[in-house]
Design an enzyme around this catalytic site. Structure first.
Site, PDB file in Angstrom:
ATOM      1  N   HIS A 251      19.561  -9.745  50.523  1.00  0.00           N
ATOM      2  CA  HIS A 251      20.997  -9.620  50.793  1.00  0.00           C
ATOM      3  C   HIS A 251      21.354  -8.149  51.040  1.00  0.00           C
ATOM      4  O   HIS A 251      22.059  -7.822  51.991  1.00  0.00           O
ATOM      5  CB  HIS A 251      21.791 -10.180  49.607  1.00  0.00           C
ATOM      6  CG  HIS A 251      23.250  -9.904  49.670  1.00  0.00           C
ATOM      7  ND1 HIS A 251      24.115 -10.687  50.412  1.00  0.00           N
ATOM      8  CD2 HIS A 251      24.008  -8.945  49.101  1.00  0.00           C
ATOM      9  CE1 HIS A 251      25.338 -10.207  50.290  1.00  0.00           C
ATOM     10  NE2 HIS A 251      25.302  -9.153  49.495  1.00  0.00           N
TER      11      HIS A 251
ATOM     12  N   SER B 267      22.343 -12.539  55.322  1.00  0.00           N
ATOM     13  CA  SER B 267      21.187 -12.742  54.453  1.00  0.00           C
ATOM     14  C   SER B 267      20.982 -14.201  54.072  1.00  0.00           C
ATOM     15  O   SER B 267      20.149 -14.516  53.220  1.00  0.00           O
ATOM     16  CB  SER B 267      21.336 -11.893  53.182  1.00  0.00           C
ATOM     17  OG  SER B 267      22.473 -12.294  52.447  1.00  0.00           O
TER      18      SER B 267
ATOM     19  N   HIS C  16      23.739  -5.696  53.996  1.00  0.00           N
ATOM     20  CA  HIS C  16      24.583  -4.501  53.901  1.00  0.00           C
ATOM     21  C   HIS C  16      24.041  -3.273  54.629  1.00  0.00           C
ATOM     22  O   HIS C  16      24.773  -2.617  55.371  1.00  0.00           O
ATOM     23  CB  HIS C  16      24.836  -4.139  52.433  1.00  0.00           C
ATOM     24  CG  HIS C  16      25.749  -5.084  51.731  1.00  0.00           C
ATOM     25  ND1 HIS C  16      27.073  -5.258  52.092  1.00  0.00           N
ATOM     26  CD2 HIS C  16      25.537  -5.915  50.690  1.00  0.00           C
ATOM     27  CE1 HIS C  16      27.629  -6.153  51.306  1.00  0.00           C
ATOM     28  NE2 HIS C  16      26.724  -6.577  50.441  1.00  0.00           N
TER      29      HIS C  16
END
Length: 190
Positions: free
Chosen positions: A15, A79, A20
């Site tokens: 993730h 993700s 990000h």
């Protein structure tokens, strides 16, 4: 998570690294995220909750238009293969009309509702954290998302306005702020 290979509710390195990290290389996205952070300085608890919802519906699960198609920019989508497909799948108007609000045998929505990106609306939209999102917000572009977020943040009542200075890498505030000493006392329940 082994029980749900297309969706994991737990934060993980995939993730962070797939969702990000690449997005912060985009200037509009980085500025957008910074707008939320600066707006939180001096904000009330109620406004912090509104900003958290905006964050969820954008930085974690935001969509934007690109080349006439809905694309994901939220890390929760980037993700999660299953939710990425679910949120960005092209559907006909008939499919949308027939499926929005309906649930499959596993309790998952058949089709998400996609609303135009409006921080004032996103700030009031609750969300589940353990299933696919029933509602996504769609910006026309990352720049559009950033400008709308900036306008929303500027309207939040705060005791001061914070501005980041990239040259000095400091945050400036527009008026003196008195620092309180110690831990605030809890107000009596009433």
């Amino acid at each position: 998570h082994p029980s749900k290979p297309l969706y994991t509710p737990e934060p993980d390195v995939c993730h962070e690294l797939l969702g990000h990290v690449p997005m912060f290389a985009d200037r509009d996205f980085a500025d957008f995220s910074q707008e939320i952070g600066l707006a939180s300085l001096g904000a009330s608890d109620e406004d912090i909750l509104k900003l958290a919802r905006c964050y969820w519906h954008s930085v974690e699960f935001g969509l934007c238009r690109e080349g006439g198609k809905n694309k994901a920019y939220g890390a929760g989508l980037l993700s999660s293969f299953g939710e990425l497909e679910y949120s960005c799948k092209e559907r006909t108007e008939i499919e949308i009309h027939e499926q929005v609000g309906k649930i499959d045998g596993d309790g998952m929505p058949l089709c998400p509702e996609i609303k135009p990106w409006d921080p004032a609306v996103a700030a009031m939209q609750d969300f589940p954290i353990t299933t696919y999102q029933p509602v996504y917000f769609l910006a026309e572009s990352l720049q559009d998302a950033k400008l709308k977020m900036r306008r929303y943040c500027e309207m939040l009542p705060r005791p001061f306005f914070a501005l980041y200075n990239a040259q000095t890498e400091t945050v400036h505030i527009d008026r003196p702020v008195r620092r309180s000493m110690g831990v605030p006392e809890a107000s009596p329940a009433g």
